[in-house]
Motif scaffolding. Structure first.
Motif, short mmCIF file in Angstrom:
data_model
loop_
_atom_site.label_atom_id
_atom_site.label_comp_id
_atom_site.label_asym_id
_atom_site.label_seq_id
_atom_site.Cartn_x
_atom_site.Cartn_y
_atom_site.Cartn_z
N ARG A 46 -26.20 131.68 -38.31
CA ARG A 46 -26.33 130.58 -37.35
C ARG A 46 -25.41 130.80 -36.16
O ARG A 46 -25.81 130.65 -35.00
CB ARG A 46 -25.98 129.25 -38.02
CG ARG A 46 -26.93 128.77 -39.10
CD ARG A 46 -26.38 127.48 -39.67
NE ARG A 46 -27.21 126.88 -40.68
CZ ARG A 46 -27.15 127.15 -41.97
NH1 ARG A 46 -26.29 128.05 -42.41
NH2 ARG A 46 -27.94 126.53 -42.83
N ALA B 220 -33.61 131.72 -43.21
CA ALA B 220 -32.98 131.25 -41.97
C ALA B 220 -33.96 130.46 -41.12
O ALA B 220 -33.55 129.67 -40.26
CB ALA B 220 -32.41 132.42 -41.18
N TYR C 11 -33.13 126.85 -41.28
CA TYR C 11 -31.87 126.34 -40.74
C TYR C 11 -32.19 125.49 -39.51
O TYR C 11 -33.01 125.87 -38.67
CB TYR C 11 -30.95 127.48 -40.30
CG TYR C 11 -30.52 128.43 -41.39
CD1 TYR C 11 -30.72 128.16 -42.74
CD2 TYR C 11 -29.90 129.64 -41.05
CE1 TYR C 11 -30.31 129.06 -43.72
CE2 TYR C 11 -29.49 130.53 -42.02
CZ TYR C 11 -29.70 130.24 -43.35
OH TYR C 11 -29.30 131.13 -44.32
N LYS C 12 -31.52 124.39 -39.40
CA LYS C 12 -31.79 123.46 -38.29
C LYS C 12 -31.69 124.14 -36.94
O LYS C 12 -32.56 123.97 -36.07
CB LYS C 12 -30.81 122.28 -38.37
CG LYS C 12 -31.02 121.24 -37.29
CD LYS C 12 -30.05 120.07 -37.47
CE LYS C 12 -30.26 119.01 -36.41
NZ LYS C 12 -29.32 117.87 -36.58
#
Length: 358
Positions: free
Chosen positions: A159, A180, A183-184
């Motif tokens: 990230r 991934a 992931y936000k």
């Protein structure tokens, strides 16, 4: 690559992921990418590199096949410069130097003596004041010089690594775990069509070299005749913002929608499509598909609306469960749910997509 003298036994799915989880937990995720993996992906982007500065900022040149690939293909790709940085806790004995206490960076500007083989006289080896971490000011200053970043960054810092590249508006081609996508921070970029997956890895696991002190706890490992260690890691993908022609090829759809095969979610205004290949050709509404849909995603054919793995980012969520509905509503609220009679079945994370009008 030399032939193995030691091999692990056949891996179970659980065993395949064990080393990766250990790496993420301990930050010991220094994986060395195989040259064949790099070559298969990079062949799709050759036109992107002419006149460019390439930066590999997570790469020990002694073992980095990224350094090998770009230095040996420097003239063929038409590169302007190649820069690599190396973290200081590795032995720095490249080209007969030995200094394990300091980090280095290398610059290569192409062949100078006509042998087309990078050598010590042509590679500028310089010491860094700091540790060579990609987040250090020295490494960031080198990043500012770069046009394209290509490397295998630490999975545990993915990230943060991508955020830095986006902040500095860099083109990139990097390896990460397929999860991934959820992931936000990464999903936001995917939804906005600022990041996508490369074409060469669509399934299976890949072999990576690891440092000498890496614990070989999973079954899928080997040690070659020179004592170098390798492990197999499942679910890796290339993440990039470099375009390639295969990305714009339509996914061939052949199935017909029917409500029995494609049930509606109980908590999203969308239907469940369990496999990418089963996307119905005649359905125009929202659909939930596995995250591996990104392997076949054509932005001209489909629109990404959101993901079921968190808040109502798609605007398609229709219900929040309470304890009056189920004993553990939080589990259902995190995912899409299918109601079967009086019971609920939670799906894995789903991308919410819709076909574009033809």
């Amino acid at each position: 690559m030399t032939k193995p003298i030691t091999n692990g036994t056949r891996m179970t799915k659980k065993a395949k992921n064990r080393d990766l989880r250990t790496a993420q937990k301990s930050k010991k995720d220094e994986f060395y990418t195989q040259l064949s993996v790099i070559e298969k992906e990079l062949k799709h982007y050759k036109g992107h590199f002419k006149g460019k500065v390439v930066y590999c900022n997570c790469d020990d040149p002694r073992v980095s096949n990224f350094f090998h690939y770009f230095s040996y293909n420097f003239e063929k790709l038409g590169l302007k410069k190649l820069i690599t940085t190396c973290y200081k806790n590795q032995e720095m004995d490249l080209f007969s130097r030995n200094d394990s206490e300091r980090a280095i960076y290398l610059e290569y500007n192409g062949d100078k003596n006509g042998n087309f083989v990078p050598d010590a006289e042509e590679i500028g080896i310089q010491y860094l004041e700091g540790d060579g971490d990609f987040r250090s000011e020295e490494s960031i200053e080198l990043l500012r010089q770069a046009d394209i970043v290509v490397t295998n960054p630490p999975f545990s810092l993915f990230r943060e690594y991508v955020a830095q590249l986006v902040e500095h508006e860099k083109s990139f081609l990097i390896i990460g775990n397929v999860n991934a996508i959820t992931y936000k921070e990464i999903f936001k970029l995917i939804k906005e069509d600022k990041v996508w997956l490369g074409p060469s890895i669509r399934s299976g696991d890949r072999e990576f070299g690891v440092p000498d002190d890496y614990p070989l706890t999973a079954a899928g490992y080997r040690v070659d005749e020179r004592g170098r260690k390798y492990i197999r890691v499942k679910g890796v993908r290339w993440f990039t913002n470099l375009d390639f022609k295969e990305r714009h090829e339509d996914l061939i759809l052949y199935k017909t929608y029917n409500p029995e095969e494609y049930p509606n979610y109980d908590n999203y205004d969308a239907i469940e499509v369990g496999k990418t290949k089963d996307i119905p050709a005649d359905y125009k509404g929202a659909m939930g598909v596995p995250i591996t849909f990104m392997d076949k995603y054509n932005p001209d054919q489909f629109e990404i609306l959101g993901i079921t793995d968190r808040d109502n980012n798609s605007g398609l969520k229709t219900k929040e469960y309470t304890e009056e509905d189920v004993s553990r509503p939080g589990d259902l609220n995190r995912r899409a749910a299918i109601k079967i009679g009086n019971t609920y079945k939670s799906t894995y994370a789903r991308l919410l997509i819709r076909r574009r009008s033809s």
